[in-house]
Design a protein around this motif. Structure first.
Motif, PDB file in Angstrom:
ATOM      1  N   TYR A 115       0.878  -1.174   0.000  1.00 27.55           N
ATOM      2  CA  TYR A 115       0.000   0.000   0.000  1.00 27.55           C
ATOM      3  C   TYR A 115       0.909   1.216   0.000  1.00 27.55           C
ATOM      4  O   TYR A 115       1.866   1.277   0.778  1.00 27.55           O
ATOM      5  CB  TYR A 115      -0.898  -0.004   1.241  1.00 27.55           C
ATOM      6  N   ASN A 116       0.640   2.144  -0.909  1.00 30.24           N
ATOM      7  CA  ASN A 116       1.546   3.283  -1.062  1.00 30.24           C
ATOM      8  C   ASN A 116       0.914   4.624  -0.707  1.00 30.24           C
ATOM      9  O   ASN A 116      -0.298   4.782  -0.716  1.00 30.24           O
ATOM     10  CB  ASN A 116       2.050   3.373  -2.514  1.00 30.24           C
ATOM     11  N   VAL A 117       1.813   5.562  -0.427  1.00 33.86           N
ATOM     12  CA  VAL A 117       1.440   6.953  -0.205  1.00 33.86           C
ATOM     13  C   VAL A 117       1.974   7.733  -1.409  1.00 33.86           C
ATOM     14  O   VAL A 117       3.104   7.509  -1.824  1.00 33.86           O
ATOM     15  CB  VAL A 117       2.076   7.468   1.115  1.00 33.86           C
ATOM     16  N   CYS A 118       1.146   8.645  -1.968  1.00 33.12           N
ATOM     17  CA  CYS A 118       1.584   9.382  -3.155  1.00 33.12           C
ATOM     18  C   CYS A 118       2.069  10.783  -2.786  1.00 33.12           C
ATOM     19  O   CYS A 118       2.137  11.138  -1.615  1.00 33.12           O
ATOM     20  CB  CYS A 118       0.453   9.452  -4.178  1.00 33.12           C
ATOM     21  N   GLY A 119       2.368  11.581  -3.786  1.00 36.24           N
ATOM     22  CA  GLY A 119       2.894  12.909  -3.538  1.00 36.24           C
ATOM     23  C   GLY A 119       1.857  14.014  -3.664  1.00 36.24           C
ATOM     24  O   GLY A 119       2.182  15.194  -3.498  1.00 36.24           O
ATOM     25  N   THR A 120       0.611  13.654  -3.940  1.00 39.96           N
ATOM     26  CA  THR A 120      -0.433  14.655  -4.137  1.00 39.96           C
ATOM     27  C   THR A 120      -0.876  15.268  -2.802  1.00 39.96           C
ATOM     28  O   THR A 120      -1.289  14.539  -1.900  1.00 39.96           O
ATOM     29  CB  THR A 120      -1.662  14.014  -4.827  1.00 39.96           C
ATOM     30  N   PRO A 121      -0.764  16.606  -2.677  1.00 42.73           N
ATOM     31  CA  PRO A 121      -1.172  17.235  -1.411  1.00 42.73           C
ATOM     32  C   PRO A 121      -2.670  17.059  -1.175  1.00 42.73           C
ATOM     33  O   PRO A 121      -3.453  17.131  -2.111  1.00 42.73           O
ATOM     34  CB  PRO A 121      -0.830  18.717  -1.608  1.00 42.73           C
ATOM     35  N   GLY A 122      -3.038  16.776   0.057  1.00 35.05           N
ATOM     36  CA  GLY A 122      -4.449  16.631   0.419  1.00 35.05           C
ATOM     37  C   GLY A 122      -5.084  15.334  -0.030  1.00 35.05           C
ATOM     38  O   GLY A 122      -6.304  15.173   0.065  1.00 35.05           O
ATOM     39  N   CYS A 123      -4.281  14.383  -0.551  1.00 36.82           N
ATOM     40  CA  CYS A 123      -4.818  13.100  -1.019  1.00 36.82           C
ATOM     41  C   CYS A 123      -5.304  12.277   0.177  1.00 36.82           C
ATOM     42  O   CYS A 123      -4.802  12.429   1.291  1.00 36.82           O
ATOM     43  CB  CYS A 123      -3.754  12.339  -1.795  1.00 36.82           C
ATOM     44  N   ARG A 124      -6.259  11.402  -0.086  1.00 38.59           N
ATOM     45  CA  ARG A 124      -6.817  10.554   0.981  1.00 38.59           C
ATOM     46  C   ARG A 124      -5.770   9.667   1.636  1.00 38.59           C
ATOM     47  O   ARG A 124      -5.946   9.202   2.752  1.00 38.59           O
ATOM     48  CB  ARG A 124      -7.962   9.703   0.435  1.00 38.59           C
TER      49      ARG A 124
ATOM     50  N   THR B  57      -6.298  11.310   8.113  1.00 42.15           N
ATOM     51  CA  THR B  57      -6.202  10.616   9.403  1.00 42.15           C
ATOM     52  C   THR B  57      -7.554   9.976   9.693  1.00 42.15           C
ATOM     53  O   THR B  57      -8.522  10.714   9.907  1.00 42.15           O
ATOM     54  CB  THR B  57      -5.864  11.610  10.554  1.00 42.15           C
ATOM     55  N   PRO B  58      -7.648   8.641   9.714  1.00 41.53           N
ATOM     56  CA  PRO B  58      -6.559   7.702   9.379  1.00 41.53           C
ATOM     57  C   PRO B  58      -6.311   7.672   7.860  1.00 41.53           C
ATOM     58  O   PRO B  58      -7.233   7.946   7.104  1.00 41.53           O
ATOM     59  CB  PRO B  58      -7.117   6.359   9.864  1.00 41.53           C
ATOM     60  N   PRO B  59      -5.103   7.337   7.438  1.00 39.42           N
ATOM     61  CA  PRO B  59      -4.786   7.354   6.002  1.00 39.42           C
ATOM     62  C   PRO B  59      -5.474   6.220   5.237  1.00 39.42           C
ATOM     63  O   PRO B  59      -5.624   5.134   5.759  1.00 39.42           O
ATOM     64  CB  PRO B  59      -3.269   7.175   5.969  1.00 39.42           C
ATOM     65  N   GLU B  60      -5.909   6.550   4.022  1.00 39.22           N
ATOM     66  CA  GLU B  60      -6.424   5.522   3.105  1.00 39.22           C
ATOM     67  C   GLU B  60      -5.400   5.376   2.008  1.00 39.22           C
ATOM     68  O   GLU B  60      -5.450   6.090   0.997  1.00 39.22           O
ATOM     69  CB  GLU B  60      -7.735   5.999   2.479  1.00 39.22           C
ATOM     70  N   LYS B  61      -4.451   4.494   2.229  1.00 41.47           N
ATOM     71  CA  LYS B  61      -3.339   4.367   1.274  1.00 41.47           C
ATOM     72  C   LYS B  61      -3.778   3.749  -0.041  1.00 41.47           C
ATOM     73  O   LYS B  61      -4.807   3.070  -0.107  1.00 41.47           O
ATOM     74  CB  LYS B  61      -2.225   3.521   1.905  1.00 41.47           C
ATOM     75  N   HIS B  62      -2.993   3.989  -1.096  1.00 43.91           N
ATOM     76  CA  HIS B  62      -3.289   3.439  -2.429  1.00 43.91           C
ATOM     77  C   HIS B  62      -2.871   1.975  -2.485  1.00 43.91           C
ATOM     78  O   HIS B  62      -1.822   1.597  -1.986  1.00 43.91           O
ATOM     79  CB  HIS B  62      -2.545   4.224  -3.508  1.00 43.91           C
ATOM     80  N   GLY B  63      -3.681   1.188  -3.131  1.00 48.42           N
ATOM     81  CA  GLY B  63      -3.360  -0.219  -3.263  1.00 48.42           C
ATOM     82  C   GLY B  63      -4.592  -1.075  -3.070  1.00 48.42           C
ATOM     83  O   GLY B  63      -5.701  -0.546  -3.037  1.00 48.42           O
ATOM     84  N   PRO B  64      -4.458  -2.372  -2.901  1.00 48.19           N
ATOM     85  CA  PRO B  64      -3.167  -3.056  -2.837  1.00 48.19           C
ATOM     86  C   PRO B  64      -2.474  -3.187  -4.194  1.00 48.19           C
ATOM     87  O   PRO B  64      -3.138  -3.287  -5.219  1.00 48.19           O
ATOM     88  CB  PRO B  64      -3.550  -4.445  -2.297  1.00 48.19           C
TER      89      PRO B  64
END
Ligand SMILES: [Zn+2]
Length: 114
Positions: free
Chosen positions: A35-44, A48-55
């Motif tokens: 599960y990844n975190v991207c560089g887009t500001p304000g992305c989900r 909090t809590p984070p909704e990471k990209h993936g799987p």
């Protein structure tokens, strides 16, 4: 009449060869999920809590001393899992073959000396 150890080993080896020949597609490696975190500001993914990209799925493997990995599309997961399983089965069968072949060789060498 009991069969000789040599005959038994030969039969077991023939059965292993049959199992190897019947194996389907294979590939070495192990599957992992990310599960990844991207560089887009304000992305989900930064909420909090984070909704990471993936799987995201990835196969990692080592060939000729070199480690690599490859991303796997979700629709290819079932095929890849089957191939990874077949690879493990192949390794197990070859390993058993080596043990049986070594025992057979030792038996035949001992027979020649007697
Ligand atoms: Zn994001």
């Amino acid at each position: 009449m009991t069969i000789s150890r040599e005959t038994l080993l030969l039969r077991q080896i023939e059965r292993l060869k049959g199992q190897l020949a019947a194996l389907g597609d294979l590939r070495p490696g192990s599957l992992s999920t990310q599960y990844n975190v991207c560089g887009t500001p304000g992305c989900r993914c930064k909420a909090t809590p984070p909704e990471k990209h993936g799987p995201y799925y990835q196969v990692s493997f080592t060939r000729k001393g070199k480690s690599s990995s490859k991303f796997v599309r979700r629709q290819d997961l079932a095929d890849i899992r089957k191939e990874l399983k077949n690879y493990e089965t192949m390794k197990m069968l070859v390993d058993r073959w080596i043990d049986l072949a070594t025992e057979l060789s030792n038996l035949r060498l001992a027979k020649k000396r007697s």
